[in-house]
Structure formats: C-alpha cells, structure tokens
Design an enzyme around this catalytic site. Sequence first.
Site, short mmCIF file in Angstrom:
data_model
loop_
_atom_site.label_atom_id
_atom_site.label_comp_id
_atom_site.label_asym_id
_atom_site.label_seq_id
_atom_site.Cartn_x
_atom_site.Cartn_y
_atom_site.Cartn_z
N GLY A 53 -18.18 -10.10 -6.49
CA GLY A 53 -18.80 -8.90 -7.04
C GLY A 53 -18.09 -8.44 -8.30
O GLY A 53 -18.72 -7.93 -9.23
N SER A 54 -16.78 -8.59 -8.33
CA SER A 54 -16.01 -8.22 -9.52
C SER A 54 -16.40 -9.08 -10.72
O SER A 54 -16.56 -8.59 -11.84
CB SER A 54 -14.51 -8.36 -9.24
OG SER A 54 -14.11 -7.50 -8.20
N GLU A 156 -21.73 -1.65 -2.85
CA GLU A 156 -21.50 -0.92 -1.60
C GLU A 156 -22.80 -0.43 -0.95
O GLU A 156 -22.74 0.28 0.06
CB GLU A 156 -20.59 0.29 -1.85
CG GLU A 156 -19.22 -0.09 -2.39
CD GLU A 156 -18.33 1.12 -2.61
OE1 GLU A 156 -18.80 2.26 -2.40
OE2 GLU A 156 -17.17 0.93 -3.00
N HIS A 182 -18.00 -6.69 3.26
CA HIS A 182 -19.16 -5.95 2.78
C HIS A 182 -20.37 -6.14 3.69
O HIS A 182 -20.28 -6.76 4.75
CB HIS A 182 -19.47 -6.36 1.34
CG HIS A 182 -18.53 -5.74 0.34
ND1 HIS A 182 -18.92 -5.35 -0.92
CD2 HIS A 182 -17.22 -5.42 0.43
CE1 HIS A 182 -17.89 -4.83 -1.56
NE2 HIS A 182 -16.85 -4.88 -0.77
N HIS A 209 -19.20 -21.10 -18.73
CA HIS A 209 -18.65 -21.65 -19.97
C HIS A 209 -19.44 -21.36 -21.24
O HIS A 209 -18.98 -21.71 -22.32
CB HIS A 209 -18.47 -23.17 -19.84
CG HIS A 209 -17.68 -23.58 -18.64
ND1 HIS A 209 -16.38 -23.18 -18.44
CD2 HIS A 209 -18.02 -24.34 -17.57
CE1 HIS A 209 -15.93 -23.69 -17.30
NE2 HIS A 209 -16.91 -24.39 -16.74
N ARG A 246 -18.72 -19.54 -11.37
CA ARG A 246 -19.65 -20.24 -10.47
C ARG A 246 -19.22 -20.12 -9.01
O ARG A 246 -18.04 -20.23 -8.69
CB ARG A 246 -19.74 -21.72 -10.86
CG ARG A 246 -20.42 -21.97 -12.19
CD ARG A 246 -20.36 -23.42 -12.59
NE ARG A 246 -18.96 -23.86 -12.78
CZ ARG A 246 -18.63 -25.05 -13.27
NH1 ARG A 246 -19.57 -25.91 -13.61
NH2 ARG A 246 -17.37 -25.37 -13.44
#
Length: 383
Positions: A53-54, A156, A182, A209, A246
């Site tokens: 998620g980050s 969330e 989560h 990339h 990925r």
Amino acid sequence: MKSSFYKETETKRKLAKFILSADIFSMNEQCKKFENNFSKKQERKYSIFVSSGSMANLILIQSLLNLGRLKKADKIGVSSLTWATNIMPIIQLGLIPVMIDCNVKTLNISPLELKKHIKDIKALFLTNVLGFSDDIQEIKKICNINNILFIEDNCESLGSKVNNKLLGNFSLASTFSFFVGHHMSTIEGGMICTDDEQLYESLVMTRAHGWDRNLSPKIQSKLRADFNIEPFYSKYVFYDLAYNGRPNEINGLIGNEQIKYWDKIVSKREKNYLKFAKIVNTNPDFISLEFNHMSLISNFAMPILCINTELAEKYREKFIKNNVEIRPIIAGDISVQPFYKKYVKSNYNCLNAQFIHKNGFYFGNNPELTNEELSILCNLLKK
C-alpha cells in the site's frame, strides 16, 4: 488479525499446490487476474497491483508528476490523522504537504476544514480513516469547483460505503493495502484504482522501471513511434521516472483466494463495529463517533476516544491488563512526527488530531473474533 489471511488453512493448501506446480513466480497471470477481480469488486475500470500500500501511494504521486498533473513544489492537502507513507511520498517527490485537521466525531477531514485551505492547495490526498468518512460527497464537490485534484488513500477502508458508493471511488484514483493486518491480506501488497486511461498507462509504467512491456500493443507501438525506438532496443527503453513496485504470483494467488471472502469479511467487521459502538455510545467516558451518513462501515480497527487523558490512561491500562493488544489511533498529528519536522519547516496546529492522539487508542476488529472474545471486548468498554 489472528492469522496471515482469512480461512488460512484452505488458502495455504491452494498456495502449496500452486508453488509445486507453477513455472513462473514473478508478476504474471495470477496478478493480472487479481487486478481484474479487484476492479469488478471495487467497481473501478482499472486496477494496478503493486508490492505494498505504501508503494501504491508513491507510484500514484510519481505518475501524477510524470503526467504533469502535479508539479514540484505544489502544495498538497493531506489528512493530519494518517499513516507516515501517505505523507512521505509527497515530501520525497518535492511536493509540499499542507496538514488539514480532522473532525473528532468522524476522525476524517470535513468540508469545513478543507475550505480553510482551498486557496493554498493544488491537490487533496485524503485518508479514509479506519473505515470511516466525513461528508466525502461534499469534499468531492468542493474539489471539483476549485480545480483541486482529488485522490484517496483507502488502505484502511476497503468495503466502506457512503450513499451506497464504495470509498475509494469518489476521486480520480485511490490506493489500497493488503498487508497482513488489513481488511484483506496478500501478506504484502497494494492496489491503485482509477477510471482514467491515461493515468492507468502511466501507473503501469511507473510500477516497473518506466518501460512499456506491460502496456497494450497499441500503446507500445505509439510510444515507440513517438520516440523512434527500434524493436531490438525497445525492451530496455525507459520513458519516465519509475520504480520496481511489482508484486509476485504468490501475492496474486492469495489475492484471488481472499477476494472470494470480501463480502463475508466486510460484513463481520461491520457487525462487530456496530456491537462495539452501541456500548461506546452508552458510556459517558467516551466520545461517540458520527456514522449515520454512511451506508456501510467496514471498520479496520475499533477506535476508542475518551473525553480526557486521565480516562484514556485508565482504559488503556484496563485493556492491557486483560491481554488485549491496543495501539495509538494511527500516528496522531503526523506533523509532530520526527521525520516530518526534519524535512518540513511549515508548522500546523492540528488540535483535533492531537486530542485524538492523547485521548484515544484502538483495538483489533477482525472477522475471526469469537463470541467469547467479543464478549470480553464489550465488557471492557463498559464503565
């Protein structure tokens, strides 16, 4: 969560069989299938599966910069009550975060708070906190009127709805997390959703990339013609700034198994939340949250907000003594975190986020809670 994913034993069997029989483990057919399944369930045209998620947040912001929809030094409105990696990409990519305080009764940015900043910001990156929302329909309207680019961090709030519309679908694009704790787990993983074709193409390249090999043949041909790229060299041509975000086929396989349980997971979380909220609303030590405007609450974790710090300490101790794991309500006012103060010089006084940090905590709400565990948690919420 009690386990790595819902229905863990069944999913492990299918995962073991897949590992023994699969030839390819890097991003391939399982990941693509999960993207298609998620698009159908989330009711979005495009979904891009990524490694977390980050990373979804980072890739989304980078893609908007690549397309010129954001520019370096643009000011971006962000929720003061949020997770670090909602803010970090903004700082890392040369944008300026503008902290917007939350509403104590909804834990989210309200239209009133947003209006205080509309002259300052180019975009709004809204966090839908813990399955809740403020008046997101009005927020969308304000953004449209004022030409503010609107995106959602929905990591969330998978499954929550306002006016029967899923959170994550009110903006240009939204991000999701499938981290083990989560709503729905692929162990690690994330998703970006949008209905915008141009943004989708940019996200696909930014995920891997900056090359074109995961794009459709039509788009590949156009890019290669535009840049006069010969076929031999096309595999190692990089068109814009990008990362390696990925996922892999193991994540994809788990996602395809877990998405089958979406409705059950969301339903159980809402049922648990309503049970907890009923008790919270009768306890004068707590502040009741407003959620009647929501048509479905897919609660990520149960927030408890006390009327003062003394009571917060009392209830925290009560939960800890009964071996119930509790956490702060996300990170409180993110602008007082060390990383923020190191890199951002602007000061914001988000009093509501600070109040929530001092006077609140949350405990896990997951679909595997037993009746006995629910009973213990409900008793701890009583005065």
